[in-house]
Scaffold this motif. Structure first.
Motif, PDB file in Angstrom:
ATOM      1  N   LEU A  33       0.829  -1.168   0.179  1.00  0.00           N
ATOM      2  CA  LEU A  33       0.236  -0.269   0.334  1.00  0.00           C
ATOM      3  C   LEU A  33       0.533   1.303   0.347  1.00  0.00           C
ATOM      4  O   LEU A  33      -0.184   1.871   0.264  1.00  0.00           O
ATOM      5  N   ALA A  49      -1.087  -6.482   1.542  1.00  0.00           N
ATOM      6  CA  ALA A  49      -2.002  -6.996   2.140  1.00  0.00           C
ATOM      7  C   ALA A  49      -2.118  -8.120   3.087  1.00  0.00           C
ATOM      8  O   ALA A  49      -3.166  -8.826   3.245  1.00  0.00           O
ATOM      9  N   ASP A  51      -3.309  -8.436   7.129  1.00  0.00           N
ATOM     10  CA  ASP A  51      -4.551  -9.189   7.003  1.00  0.00           C
ATOM     11  C   ASP A  51      -5.057 -10.040   7.123  1.00  0.00           C
ATOM     12  O   ASP A  51      -6.524  -9.745   7.524  1.00  0.00           O
ATOM     13  N   ASP A  84      -2.679   6.612   9.639  1.00  0.00           N
ATOM     14  CA  ASP A  84      -3.277   5.861   8.346  1.00  0.00           C
ATOM     15  C   ASP A  84      -4.688   4.823   9.744  1.00  0.00           C
ATOM     16  O   ASP A  84      -4.061   3.837   9.913  1.00  0.00           O
ATOM     17  N   ASP A  85      -4.998   4.702   8.603  1.00  0.00           N
ATOM     18  CA  ASP A  85      -6.603   3.704   8.979  1.00  0.00           C
ATOM     19  C   ASP A  85      -6.973   2.179   7.831  1.00  0.00           C
ATOM     20  O   ASP A  85      -6.686   3.145   6.205  1.00  0.00           O
ATOM     21  N   LYS A  86      -7.618   1.414   7.722  1.00  0.00           N
ATOM     22  CA  LYS A  86      -7.509   0.349   7.162  1.00  0.00           C
ATOM     23  C   LYS A  86      -8.745  -0.492   7.326  1.00  0.00           C
ATOM     24  O   LYS A  86      -8.441  -1.143   8.470  1.00  0.00           O
ATOM     25  N   THR A  87      -9.969  -1.049   6.440  1.00  0.00           N
ATOM     26  CA  THR A  87     -10.845  -2.152   6.568  1.00  0.00           C
ATOM     27  C   THR A  87     -10.691  -2.438   5.693  1.00  0.00           C
ATOM     28  O   THR A  87     -10.715  -2.519   4.524  1.00  0.00           O
ATOM     29  N   ARG A  88     -10.154  -4.002   6.280  1.00  0.00           N
ATOM     30  CA  ARG A  88     -10.710  -4.656   4.761  1.00  0.00           C
ATOM     31  C   ARG A  88     -11.779  -6.410   5.837  1.00  0.00           C
ATOM     32  O   ARG A  88     -11.889  -6.790   6.232  1.00  0.00           O
ATOM     33  N   THR A 142     -11.259  -3.770   0.485  1.00  0.00           N
ATOM     34  CA  THR A 142     -10.523  -2.983   1.516  1.00  0.00           C
ATOM     35  C   THR A 142     -10.694  -1.188   0.916  1.00  0.00           C
ATOM     36  O   THR A 142     -10.646  -0.892  -0.097  1.00  0.00           O
ATOM     37  N   SER A 143     -10.553  -0.440   2.248  1.00  0.00           N
ATOM     38  CA  SER A 143     -11.317   0.744   2.229  1.00  0.00           C
ATOM     39  C   SER A 143      -9.323   1.659   3.114  1.00  0.00           C
ATOM     40  O   SER A 143      -9.241   0.580   4.162  1.00  0.00           O
ATOM     41  N   SER A 144      -8.791   2.529   2.245  1.00  0.00           N
ATOM     42  CA  SER A 144      -7.516   2.922   3.142  1.00  0.00           C
ATOM     43  C   SER A 144      -7.936   4.249   3.255  1.00  0.00           C
ATOM     44  O   SER A 144      -7.979   5.030   1.776  1.00  0.00           O
ATOM     45  N   GLN A 178      -4.183   7.450   3.897  1.00  0.00           N
ATOM     46  CA  GLN A 178      -3.297   7.580   4.826  1.00  0.00           C
ATOM     47  C   GLN A 178      -2.739   9.257   4.815  1.00  0.00           C
ATOM     48  O   GLN A 178      -3.490   9.724   4.178  1.00  0.00           O
TER      49      GLN A 178
END
Length: 1010
Positions: free
Chosen positions: A125, A142, A145, A426-430, A456-458, A460
């Motif tokens: 990423l 990734a 995750d 940074d934030d990430k949702t998967r 995936t939504s991220s 930064q």
């Protein structure tokens, strides 16, 4: 050891549903026998390992999750032959995973990650600059995750024949992950796994500073003379603008006005202090890391339903101040048998991660670059800490003009200002979820349908607080003293599979298995990148709207589809002779219509000779042979695609690609691969051996080549060139001692891969991949991929370095200086078990390969390293001027004169750039190091409580463990750093600039079963 009925090929999909075996009649006399194991192969199909015509290597859960990690890939290092894992040491950073060498020149060389039969998105990423070895941040990849606590086993498929059914996605091999499944049980199964870890910096991977000289570039003449206290007498002032330690020698009797003398409120404000080495050098900047990993697992089922649910929380702080990561992972699956021939399974992997304070990488705006290249060693790092927390302002040692009252930062902020004000987050949702239906049309014919969504939504964010020094920042890449930069990304992949399987028992000795299916994948990615320009209007408000000027955003909207149809036929004769063939046709929108449809195939066979040649010492013996061809297309998104830049005064703006693309002429890369192997098990399975020989050629490589700017383009994307990888892999298992109470297991993995760039486009012998100041990384015809080129030494016929008449080295230009490919890699894992005690440790080895250290190049110039401040052959300080008579300094460089006589000319080392570092006329070859290492990668000691002690409690089992990671670098040739350290995962490797030191981690783990 599993037992299967002989005469039947086993095929089980990721739902763990076996294909119905053919019913044997009463007259059949087939007996159950032991086999060499069952492994999960392409498409989640379970196969007898002895039937495979290609190499595969399986790791159980213990090898994958025995030590805590934010990325399970790191725990595979040294455990699989032919797999090179590189953990660059960045906080929450990405890991490089390459199987059997780099095949593509500028394309993806990372192995495919397959989760329960479904290929998932596994790229990094990171920003483009960070991936190219420049500045930026490593935002991980990734694979992090996937919860290692939910992994049951991993099977590594290395060659094209093993992965042909996955199509072009698996041209670089595949890592097949099988997660834990529900098991039939009379009671609810509950497990708790808890680990606490403490880490500290490995001092062998951080600079050994000299303690004799302070700030300056000009030796004894570096001090500034000025009347600071107003008494009319010139005072001695430290050169706060000099970011080097090539200044005057320390003298505790000499009082000097240093940076702190100009900061109001500082205890030393207005005071001259002794000129001595700092009590606390930058090594004290690092703190102890702390990590808590808690995992809960529920598992159970009955005759109709099974379920498995795992929740894991990983909360950790890094060794850098203000670095923290919190990750919540939820993984689960549920299956229900609606009829004897119909089963449904659903699955879910959810990950939510927040990270603050990743370390910056590369050259610009990197604290570690300061510590390793540009630092005055009279500055106390903890005093800078105290000053920041006292004032919350950017008071730094590197002031522009303190004598004139300008205390602003010249080149370097206070490091604590950078960590607490200019931090990244940074934030990430998967979410990976799906369902599959398995229906037995007959007892021999099964159909499976599966649908999966990988989302995936991220986000930064980068901050630059008002009051920082000016540095390139934002989309405009202008020198900014404040700003905000944000990148939002969404990617979703939908995958649909339909697979049919038919088992045919032709006779008692001849059996066949047929698989046919199709796959459709739709991938959509949208991203927006925005930043302020001209700085922030309101300090501390980090929004794009708080910008002094407007600069158009970058927006991407890329969609692509890939579909494939495939078939596989497998035959066996009397369970000792196996033959298998596959064919697949892919259609990819990443390529033009004329070339987007491509077909490839594989053939494999194995001969289990131990079934025919019986011996008391040979338990199992097999030879295998395979050949495969596979294609590899580009990433989705038409090359030359315009990037939206928003609008200016209502007019749309866009970036035009500087690469010319004759899109209709592009075609997929083509890979051809041979493999032959031997597998044996001997002496009551006390010795096992798996040897592979392979050769892989990849042609029609897709890459951009420079072209004349007169065409309005700088590059042209073409199909051309060829790479070759050939090598040998060995996996050896030995049980030297085995008794009822004690067992010693040794597992050895060793591999050697020879990588060669066979050809580029016509007439071209070299293609530059990246530039690192004065050294470049290249694909050079006849050399291994990743060749360093730059200035080198001139050698005589005897291999001696040659100097000129002034005693400096002669320099040759555009020399091949080394390459990033290892000569060989290996690992040795020892396990000792005595009753309820277990001890295991892994020795991980890499031999050969090169690493270029800009840290050493510039750090030698600025005089921070210990070697730049010792004594010369006369016993005098090397930094003494040559004019000091009997106390003269200087050094004589090892080498010979042009007439062959030994060098006896002394050169001056009294000022920066005189004798050491990049400005001293020393060729860049001096800063190319052997990247070899021998590491104690991990160690573990465990004790499982006897069941008798727990029989009257609600606890069914308890295991206590002490764990260690990166405990000891037993051997390395690179000074002051870990040879693995770098900027990011990807093709650009072997470059070090401001790299992180390694972290030595100690952990305590408790596992409870209820």
């Amino acid at each position: 050891m599993k037992k299967l009925t002989a005469g039947v090929l086993v095929l089980v999909l990721s739902s763990s549903l076996a294909v119905a075996n053919a019913q044997q009649t009463k007259k059949d006399s087939i007996k159950t026998q032991e086999i060499e194991g069952v492994v999960v192969t392409a498409l989640g199909i379970k196969r007898e390992k002895k039937s495979l015509g290609y190499s595969s290597q399986t790791l159980d859960a213990e090898k994958v999750n025995s030590v805590p990690t934010t990325n399970f890939i790191n725990n595979l290092s040294g455990k699989v032959a032919g797999m090179e894992i590189k953990n660059n040491g960045n906080f929450g950073g990405s890991s490089n995973i390459v199987l059997r060498g780099a095949k593509s020149i500028t394309g993806d060389n990372q192995a495919l990650i397959v989760l329960d039969g479904v290929p998932i998105i596994s790229g990094n990423l990171n920003s483009g600059d960070a991936s190219r070895g420049r500045d930026g941040f490593d935002f991980g990849n990734a694979t992090a995750d996937i919860d290692p606590n939910n992994i049951e086993s991993i099977n590594v498929l290395k060659g094209a024949a093993a992965t042909a059914l996955y199509g072009s996605m698996a041209a670089n091999g595949a890592v097949i992950i099988t997660t834990k499944k529900g098991k039939r049980s009379k009671s609810l199964g509950l497990s708790i796994n808890s680990t606490v870890s403490v880490g500290s910096m490995d001092k062998s991977t951080f600079p050994e500073y000299q303690k004799l000289y302070g700030a300056g570039y000009n030796g004894a003449d570096s001090f500034i003379s000025a009347d600071v206290n107003g008494d009319g007498i010139p005072d001695t002032v430290a050169p706060t603008g000099d970011d080097a330690s090539y200044g005057p020698a320390y003298n505790p009797n000499l009082l000097v006005y240093q940076w702190n003398a100009f900061v109001p409120g500082n205890p030393n404000f207005g005071k001259a202090t002794p000129w001595v080495a700092a009590k606390n050098d930058p090594s004290k900047f690092f703190q102890k890391s702390l990590s808590f990993v808690n995992s809960f697992n529920l598992n159970g089922g009955d005759e109709l339903n099974t379920y498995n649910l795992t929740f894991t929380n990983n909360n950790e702080t890094g060794i850098l101040p203000n670095s923290k990561l919190n990750k919540n992972m939820l993984s689960g699956n549920f299956s229900r048998k609606f009829a004897d021939n119909f089963t449904v399974r659903t699955f879910l992997t959810f990950n939510d991660q927040t990270t603050v304070g990743r370390n910056s990488v590369g050259y610009n705006d990197n604290i570690l670059t300061g510590f390793r290249q540009w630092w005055p060693l009279n500055v106390d790092i903890l005093e800078l800490r105290d000053e920041y927390f006292r004032t919350n302002k950017n008071y730094t040692w590197n002031m522009n003009a303190p004598l004139d009252g300008d205390l602003s930062a010249a080149f370097w902020n206070n490091p604590y200002w950078d960590r607490y004000q200019n931090y990244s987050s940074d934030d990430k949702t998967r979410l990976i979820t799906g369902a599959e239906l398995s229906y037995d049309v007959t007892k021999k014919f099964n159909i499976l349908g599966r649908a999966t969504v990988d989302y995936t939504s991220s986000k930064q964010e980068l901050r630059k607080a008002v009051g920082s020094h000016a540095e390139e920042f934002g989309l405009a890449q202008a020198d900014e003293t404040s700003g905000y930069w944000v990148y939002d990304d969404m990617i979703i992949r939908q995958t649909y599979d339909l697979i049919g399987r038919y088992t045919w028992n032709v006779s008692d000795k001849f059996n066949a298995l047929f698989v046919a299916g199709g796959q459709f994948m739709d991938q959509h990615q949208r991203s927006t990148e925005n930043s302020t320009t001209g700085g922030l209007i309101i300090p501390g408000l980090y929004t794009v709207g708080n910008s002094r000027a407007y600069y158009p955003s970058i927006e991407n909207n890329i969609r692509g589809q890939k579909s494939g149809v495939y078939a596989q036929a497998s035959f066996d004769y009397d369970k000792y002779l196996f033959l298998e063939g596959t064919i697949r046709n892919d259609t990819s929108t990443a390529l033009p219509k004329s070339n987007r449809n491509y077909t490839y195939f594989s053939l494999g066979s194995s001969f289990v000779f131990s079934e025919l040649f019986k011996s008391s010492w040979l338990n199992f013996g097999k030879v295998r042979l395979s050949y495969a061809e596979v294609g590899n297309d580009m990433a989705f998104g038409r090359p030359g695609f315009f990037s939206s830049r928003g609008t200016v005064s209502g007019l749309p703006m866009a970036d035009i690609s500087n690469t010319y693309v004759d899109f209709d002429a592009l075609k997929p890369e083509r890979q051809k691969s041979w493999e032959v192997g031997l597998e044996t098990s001997m002496f009551k399975r006390r010795v096992t051996l798996d040897v592979s020989l392979y050769k892989t050629n990849t042609k029609d490589l897709l890459f951009s080549v420079p072209q004349s700017p007169s065409t309005s383009y700088s590059f042209s994307l073409i199909n051309a060139g060829e790479t070759q990888n050939k090598g040998v892999e060995v996996a050896l298992g030995i049980v030297p001692i085995k008794s009822s109470d004690f067992q010693w297991d040794i597992n050895v993995n060793w591999s050697k891969n020879k990588n060669t760039v066979v050809a580029l486009n016509q007439g071209r012998n070299n293609l530059q991949l990246a530039s690192f100041q004065e050294t470049t990384l290249n694909a050079t015809v006849g050399e291994a991929y990743g060749t360093f080129r730059g200035t080198g030494f001139v050698y005589d016929a005897n291999g001696n370095k040659v100097v000129d008449d002034d005693g400096h080295y002669l320099v040759a230009t555009d020399r091949v200086l080394g390459n990033i490919q290892a000569d060989w890699i290996g690992g040795v894992y020892n396990t000792f078990r005595y009753k309820n005690f277990s001890l295991g440790f892994l020795i991980d080895v890499k031999k050969g390969g090169s690493v270029y250290s800009l840290d050493q190049s510039y750090g030698g110039l600025t005089g921070i390293y210990a070697y730049s401040a010792g004594l010369n052959d006369l016993g005098n300080p090397v930094r003494n001027p040559l004019t000091n008579g009997p106390n003269s300094g200087g050094i004589i460089l090892p080498g010979v004169k042009q007439d062959g006589r030994p060098n006896d000319v002394r050169i001056d080392a009294s000022y920066a750039g005189g004798a050491y570092g990049t400005d001293a006329g020393i060729p860049q070859e001096a800063f190319i190091y052997d990247a070899s290492y021998v590491k104690l990668r991990e160690a573990k000691i465990s004790y499982t409580l006897p069941s008798d002690l727990l029989k009257n409690t609600f606890i069914k089992g308890m295991t206590l463990s002490l764990l260690g990671q990166n405990l000891w670098i037993i051997h390395k040739n690179l000074p002051d750093a870990d040879p693995e350290a770098g900027t990011s995962s990807g093709n650009i490797q072997g470059f070090q600039s401001g790299v992180m030191p390694s972290t030595r981690i100690y952990s305590f783990n408790v596992k409870l079963d209820f």
